[in-house]
Design a protein around this motif. Sequence first.
Motif, PDB file in Angstrom:
ATOM      1  N   VAL A  95      49.333  43.462  40.175  1.00 33.42           N
ATOM      2  CA  VAL A  95      50.278  43.048  41.215  1.00 33.42           C
ATOM      3  C   VAL A  95      49.617  43.225  42.589  1.00 33.42           C
ATOM      4  O   VAL A  95      49.048  44.280  42.884  1.00 33.42           O
ATOM      5  N   GLY A  96      49.662  42.194  43.394  1.00 31.41           N
ATOM      6  CA  GLY A  96      49.149  42.279  44.754  1.00 31.41           C
ATOM      7  C   GLY A  96      47.736  41.785  44.944  1.00 31.41           C
ATOM      8  O   GLY A  96      47.197  41.874  46.049  1.00 31.41           O
ATOM      9  N   VAL A  97      47.115  41.208  43.896  1.00 28.45           N
ATOM     10  CA  VAL A  97      45.728  40.762  44.061  1.00 28.45           C
ATOM     11  C   VAL A  97      45.599  39.632  45.084  1.00 28.45           C
ATOM     12  O   VAL A  97      44.517  39.420  45.634  1.00 28.45           O
ATOM     13  N   ASP A  98      46.681  38.947  45.359  1.00 26.92           N
ATOM     14  CA  ASP A  98      46.656  37.869  46.345  1.00 26.92           C
ATOM     15  C   ASP A  98      47.059  38.333  47.738  1.00 26.92           C
ATOM     16  O   ASP A  98      47.133  37.521  48.664  1.00 26.92           O
ATOM     17  N   ALA A  99      47.293  39.640  47.903  1.00 27.40           N
ATOM     18  CA  ALA A  99      47.766  40.141  49.194  1.00 27.40           C
ATOM     19  C   ALA A  99      47.032  41.389  49.679  1.00 27.40           C
ATOM     20  O   ALA A  99      47.149  41.741  50.849  1.00 27.40           O
ATOM     21  N   VAL A 100      46.310  42.061  48.801  1.00 26.23           N
ATOM     22  CA  VAL A 100      45.585  43.276  49.168  1.00 26.23           C
ATOM     23  C   VAL A 100      44.104  42.931  49.299  1.00 26.23           C
ATOM     24  O   VAL A 100      43.462  42.578  48.309  1.00 26.23           O
ATOM     25  N   PRO A 101      43.534  43.019  50.506  1.00 26.85           N
ATOM     26  CA  PRO A 101      42.155  42.569  50.727  1.00 26.85           C
ATOM     27  C   PRO A 101      41.104  43.598  50.337  1.00 26.85           C
ATOM     28  O   PRO A 101      40.197  43.923  51.110  1.00 26.85           O
ATOM     29  N   MET A 102      41.191  44.112  49.121  1.00 31.88           N
ATOM     30  CA  MET A 102      40.218  45.047  48.585  1.00 31.88           C
ATOM     31  C   MET A 102      39.289  44.295  47.640  1.00 31.88           C
ATOM     32  O   MET A 102      39.727  43.383  46.936  1.00 31.88           O
ATOM     33  N   GLY A 103      38.015  44.675  47.598  1.00 30.76           N
ATOM     34  CA  GLY A 103      37.044  43.933  46.820  1.00 30.76           C
ATOM     35  C   GLY A 103      37.432  43.748  45.367  1.00 30.76           C
ATOM     36  O   GLY A 103      37.308  42.640  44.818  1.00 30.76           O
ATOM     37  N   TYR A 104      37.892  44.799  44.711  1.00 29.25           N
ATOM     38  CA  TYR A 104      38.258  44.703  43.293  1.00 29.25           C
ATOM     39  C   TYR A 104      39.426  43.749  43.098  1.00 29.25           C
ATOM     40  O   TYR A 104      39.458  42.952  42.153  1.00 29.25           O
ATOM     41  N   TYR A 105      40.406  43.796  43.996  1.00 24.18           N
ATOM     42  CA  TYR A 105      41.551  42.903  43.906  1.00 24.18           C
ATOM     43  C   TYR A 105      41.123  41.450  44.132  1.00 24.18           C
ATOM     44  O   TYR A 105      41.610  40.534  43.459  1.00 24.18           O
ATOM     45  N   LYS A 106      40.227  41.242  45.068  1.00 27.21           N
ATOM     46  CA  LYS A 106      39.725  39.890  45.308  1.00 27.21           C
ATOM     47  C   LYS A 106      39.032  39.339  44.070  1.00 27.21           C
ATOM     48  O   LYS A 106      39.162  38.149  43.735  1.00 27.21           O
ATOM     49  N   ALA A 107      38.286  40.195  43.372  1.00 31.27           N
ATOM     50  CA  ALA A 107      37.607  39.759  42.146  1.00 31.27           C
ATOM     51  C   ALA A 107      38.622  39.411  41.058  1.00 31.27           C
ATOM     52  O   ALA A 107      38.457  38.412  40.336  1.00 31.27           O
ATOM     53  N   LYS A 108      39.662  40.215  40.930  1.00 32.39           N
ATOM     54  CA  LYS A 108      40.695  39.916  39.929  1.00 32.39           C
ATOM     55  C   LYS A 108      41.385  38.584  40.239  1.00 32.39           C
ATOM     56  O   LYS A 108      41.672  37.796  39.330  1.00 32.39           O
ATOM     57  N   LEU A 109      41.648  38.327  41.517  1.00 29.34           N
ATOM     58  CA  LEU A 109      42.261  37.056  41.900  1.00 29.34           C
ATOM     59  C   LEU A 109      41.325  35.893  41.586  1.00 29.34           C
ATOM     60  O   LEU A 109      41.773  34.836  41.107  1.00 29.34           O
ATOM     61  N   ALA A 110      40.039  36.072  41.835  1.00 27.64           N
ATOM     62  CA  ALA A 110      39.067  35.021  41.527  1.00 27.64           C
ATOM     63  C   ALA A 110      39.031  34.733  40.032  1.00 27.64           C
ATOM     64  O   ALA A 110      38.908  33.572  39.614  1.00 27.64           O
ATOM     65  N   VAL A 111      39.158  35.774  39.209  1.00 29.28           N
ATOM     66  CA  VAL A 111      39.194  35.564  37.761  1.00 29.28           C
ATOM     67  C   VAL A 111      40.464  34.800  37.378  1.00 29.28           C
ATOM     68  O   VAL A 111      40.424  33.903  36.518  1.00 29.28           O
ATOM     69  N   GLU A 112      41.586  35.131  37.998  1.00 35.92           N
ATOM     70  CA  GLU A 112      42.802  34.351  37.751  1.00 35.92           C
ATOM     71  C   GLU A 112      42.547  32.867  37.997  1.00 35.92           C
ATOM     72  O   GLU A 112      42.941  32.011  37.187  1.00 35.92           O
ATOM     73  N   ARG A 113      41.905  32.556  39.108  1.00 36.73           N
ATOM     74  CA  ARG A 113      41.636  31.158  39.451  1.00 36.73           C
ATOM     75  C   ARG A 113      40.716  30.509  38.416  1.00 36.73           C
ATOM     76  O   ARG A 113      40.923  29.339  38.043  1.00 36.73           O
ATOM     77  N   THR A 123      47.610  32.347  29.899  1.00 40.44           N
ATOM     78  CA  THR A 123      48.721  33.190  30.341  1.00 40.44           C
ATOM     79  C   THR A 123      48.136  34.288  31.223  1.00 40.44           C
ATOM     80  O   THR A 123      47.096  34.857  30.883  1.00 40.44           O
ATOM     81  N   ILE A 124      48.799  34.580  32.324  1.00 40.68           N
ATOM     82  CA  ILE A 124      48.382  35.673  33.207  1.00 40.68           C
ATOM     83  C   ILE A 124      49.568  36.600  33.435  1.00 40.68           C
ATOM     84  O   ILE A 124      50.655  36.154  33.816  1.00 40.68           O
ATOM     85  N   LEU A 125      49.347  37.870  33.174  1.00 40.74           N
ATOM     86  CA  LEU A 125      50.349  38.908  33.445  1.00 40.74           C
ATOM     87  C   LEU A 125      49.781  39.859  34.496  1.00 40.74           C
ATOM     88  O   LEU A 125      48.686  40.382  34.328  1.00 40.74           O
ATOM     89  N   ARG A 126      50.532  40.072  35.571  1.00 39.70           N
ATOM     90  CA  ARG A 126      50.170  41.084  36.563  1.00 39.70           C
ATOM     91  C   ARG A 126      51.035  42.320  36.354  1.00 39.70           C
ATOM     92  O   ARG A 126      52.243  42.222  36.169  1.00 39.70           O
TER      93      ARG A 126
END
Length: 249
Positions: A95-113, A123-126
């Motif tokens: 939860v929050g990978v699209d709103a928290v500008p931390m490197g690990y979160y950015k990587a998780k969001l990129a994997v979602e994409r 299927t993606i579950l946060r």
Amino acid sequence: MTTILVTGGTGTLGRLVCERLRADGHEVRVLSRHTQPYAVDLREGGGALDAAVSGVDAIVHCASSPRGGDERAAGHLVAAARRAAVPHLLYISIVGVDAVPMGYYKAKLAVERQIEESGLGWTILRATQFHELVDQVLTGLAKPPLLLLPAGASDQPIEVGEVADRLAGLAAGAPAGRVADMGGPEVRTFRSLAAAHLRATGKRRPVVDVRLWGSTYRAFRDGHHLTPEHAVGKGTFEDFLKKRYPAAR
């Protein structure tokens, strides 16, 4: 019988996903760097990965590392899944990978994409942070004689077994796209979590709230990693602590 591959199948979450799937009668393949017969480093890919995904009905992608490499690993996994025409790729995100500008979160969001654009059924579950992570963080913070906490920040920890149950159910079904987020039962201040942790571990520490700086801290302080509208978890942090530290009670 459905055959399901679980990446990171020996980790905190993946191990429980494998247990749930086996209990439901599925054949489970465990993929990790050191577990035979599917010992694969996803960051490197290779022929062993093709063997691991061949003939599976679904992949549950739990493998992840805050030290980096998630995007490269996902690229190899997606490519192998395409070659094998895997019908369903399921990914656990935060939860929050699209709103928290931390490197690990950015990587998780990129994997979602990557998964959304893969051409595969997905299927993606946060989910919010597991109790284990909060325990690890607070254990580290309590090592000095003074326990320093980020002022104004909260968390919504969730029982990892509940997330494993949800993933196992999703893996057995059809691709569902982005499903509803999954959060713990309570939004808690870090101070209240720290107080519970100190009681459970039998430690005494003065607690001091420290105001930090930067966009990542602001995002956490503003609650972008929380999902109070999806507080579906049942197990509380105190429930976890009773099992984690039974001798200290």
